[in-house]
Each structure stands twice: as C-alpha cells, then as structure tokens.
Enzyme design. Structure first.
Site, PDB file in Angstrom:
ATOM      1  CG  ASP A  49      -0.354  -0.002   2.513  1.00 24.38           C
ATOM      2  OD1 ASP A  49       0.891  -0.066   2.593  1.00 24.38           O
ATOM      3  OD2 ASP A  49      -1.090   0.070   3.516  1.00 24.38           O
ATOM      4  CB  SER A  50       4.585   1.715  -0.194  1.00 17.20           C
ATOM      5  OG  SER A  50       4.776   0.584  -1.018  1.00 17.20           O
ATOM      6  CG  ASP A  88       0.233  -4.109   1.958  1.00 22.43           C
ATOM      7  OD1 ASP A  88       0.283  -5.016   2.818  1.00 22.43           O
ATOM      8  OD2 ASP A  88       1.056  -3.175   1.907  1.00 22.43           O
ATOM      9  CD  GLU A 187       7.856  -0.263   7.401  1.00 21.67           C
ATOM     10  OE1 GLU A 187       6.893  -0.956   7.019  1.00 21.67           O
ATOM     11  OE2 GLU A 187       8.070   0.893   6.981  1.00 21.67           O
TER      12      GLU A 187
HETATM   13  O1  KIV Z   1       3.492  -1.108   1.565  1.00 18.75           O
HETATM   14  C1  KIV Z   1       4.651  -1.557   1.480  1.00 18.75           C
HETATM   15  O2  KIV Z   1       5.380  -1.323   0.514  1.00 18.75           O
HETATM   16  C2  KIV Z   1       5.123  -2.389   2.578  1.00 18.75           C
HETATM   17  C3  KIV Z   1       6.591  -2.596   2.650  1.00 18.75           C
HETATM   18  C4  KIV Z   1       7.229  -1.378   3.152  1.00 18.75           C
HETATM   19  C5  KIV Z   1       6.927  -3.795   3.441  1.00 18.75           C
HETATM   20  O3  KIV Z   1       4.369  -2.788   3.390  1.00 18.75           O
END
Ligand code: KIV
Length: 273
Positions: A49-50, A88, A187
C-alpha cells in the site's frame, strides 16, 4: 504452452520453507512493466500500500482503497511469471471483523489472481489471520513500524524503543505466526529486536529497516532505484534514476524546442501502394 517451457510460479510452501535457507529477495511492484523487470530476480513481489505514497503522491497509506490495490495487483500479476505475488490489504479493509476481512481478501485474490495478502498485524489481527488462513487465504503479517497506524504512533518512527514497546512487537509477531501467517514483515526496529523475533517465530521474517538478521529483505522499489531525493536511513540506493530521468527529459525538451526531434529516421514516409 508445453509443460517443459511452462514457468512455475513460486508457492506459499517455497516461501514458508525458506527459513534458515538463502535470504528471501522481496521488492515492491505496482505496474506490469516494472514487475516484468523485477520478476526473474525476486522470490516475492509485494504490491504494497506504499503505492499510495510512491505512485499516487499521498502523504500516508491511509487513503489507499481496495480498488487501487486490485488495479495494481492485476497489473503486477500480468507482468510477472515466477515470483510469489502478495497484495496488501488497505487500511479499513480487515480491522472491523473477520468476516469483512475475508470478504475483502477473497475479492483481492479473485480479482487479481495473487497468491496471498498482507495485513498489518497489531494484536487484534490474530483472529483475522486465523479466519483467513482457515478459509484458504495465505496471510503475510507485518509488525514493528506499521504505516497504517501512524496517526496513532505519531509518524514513521522506529518501534520497540522501550521494554513495553519491545514486548508488544514480539507478542504481535508471535500471535501472527501462531494464527497461521506464512511470513512476517518486520519494519523499522533495531537489530536485536529483529533478531529476537526472527529466532522466536518458525516462519520467515522479511526485514525493512530491521537489519540483516531477518530471513529476507524487502525495499520499496522506487526508493532503491533512487527516484526520490529523500529516503529513510535504511534504504540503499542502487541507482540514481532521478538524475537519469531528469537528464533524459531535459535532452528531449531541448531537442523538441530546437526541432532536432523527430529526425528523418523517426518520421513516416508516404509510400504509394
Ligand atoms: O506497503 C509496502 O510497501 C510495505 C513494505 C514497506 C513492506 O508494506
């Protein structure tokens, strides 16, 4: 396609059994052409979700929707062949209760064809994880710095900085594992905490800003390719794409303005039939 030439996509067993083996290589992916480039080199592609921050320009992942995750998940599935693809679950799609979590996880899996979902696993999430796994949804947990919780924690800050926090993060990881998570992202925690978690769970841990003691590593791809000026301390920039793109676009703009682009070779000629 004949059986010999068929490329086998990695399964949850390949990932879950990697503990104590070669470290797992994980990168985030959000679109088909990038997924195609990353795929041969990665065990797991994470549609994180980044995406809200690094693709859509949001300040946090809180505004990311199911529709966004599904659209990007579909693109990554189209671009990849062999990596295990995890999507995610966005903020608000799994916290309320286990049934809602299952409905949304099933929708993500059906509409994208991905192999698993990831959810940020605070203590409340163990019930959701068990419910999903029992119903056929492989789940990756996520402990430590949980970006969806930053409005409570006060920002993107390393976690586990005192005994109470440390204990909480360890308990969250154990609860996720006992509920059936096949792997856990850790994280933003110090090395000794990452090591303690990694040693106390049977499933692989995947670190981001959590030291080399984890069973694998993940980075946000635009961060490691050097798209942004600022990146967190734990990111290693493997390229300076920001400078490369700027140079290319400057040259293009100058060529267009000076009528150097397009030239004859880049121009169609009318051929009589
Ligand atoms: O959303 C994302 O990219 C993540 C990573 C930072 C592990 O959860």
């Amino acid at each position: 396609m004949s059986k010999q030439t068929q490329i086998r996509r990695k399964t949850v067993r390949d990932i879950a059994s990697a503990k104590g083996q070669q470290p797992l290589v994980v990168l985030t992916a959000y679109d088909a052409p990038t997924a195609e480039l990353l795929d041969p080199h990665c065990d797991v592609l994470l549609v994180g979700d980044s995406v809200g921050m690094v693709v859509h320009g949001l300040e946090t992942p809180v505004g990311v929707t199911m529709e966004m995750m599904i659209l990007h998940g579909q693109a990554v599935m189209r671009g990849s062949k062999q990596a295990f693809v995890v999507v995610d679950m966005p903020f608000g799609s799994y916290e309320t209760n286990a049934d809602t979590a299952f409905e949304n996880a099933a929708r993500i899996m059906k509409e994208t064809g991905c192999q698993a979902v990831k959810l940020e696993s605070g203590a409340y999430a163990a019930h959701q994880i068990a419910h999903l796994v029992e119903r056929g949804v492989p789940v990756m947990g996520h402990v430590g710095l949980r970006p969806q919780a930053i409005n409570v924690t006060g920002g993107f800050k390393a976690q586990g900085r005192n005994d109470t926090e440390r204990k909480r993060v360890i308990e969250e990881a154990r609860a996720a594992e006992q509920a059936g998570a096949f792997a856990i992202v850790i994280e933003g925690v110090a090395e000794d905490l990452a090591e303690e978690i990694t040693q106390s769970v049977a499933c692989p841990t995947i670190g981001i800003g959590a030291s080399a003691t984890c069973d694998g590593q993940v980075l946000v791809t635009p961060d490691m390719l050097g798209i942004f000026d600022w990146t967190p301390k734990f990111v290693r920039k493997y390229h300076d794409l920001r400078t490369e793109i700027t140079k290319a676009v400057e040259t293009y703009a100058a060529d267009v303005r000076a009528r150097r682009f397009p030239d004859k070779a880049e121009t169609y000629k009318l051929t009589k039939q």
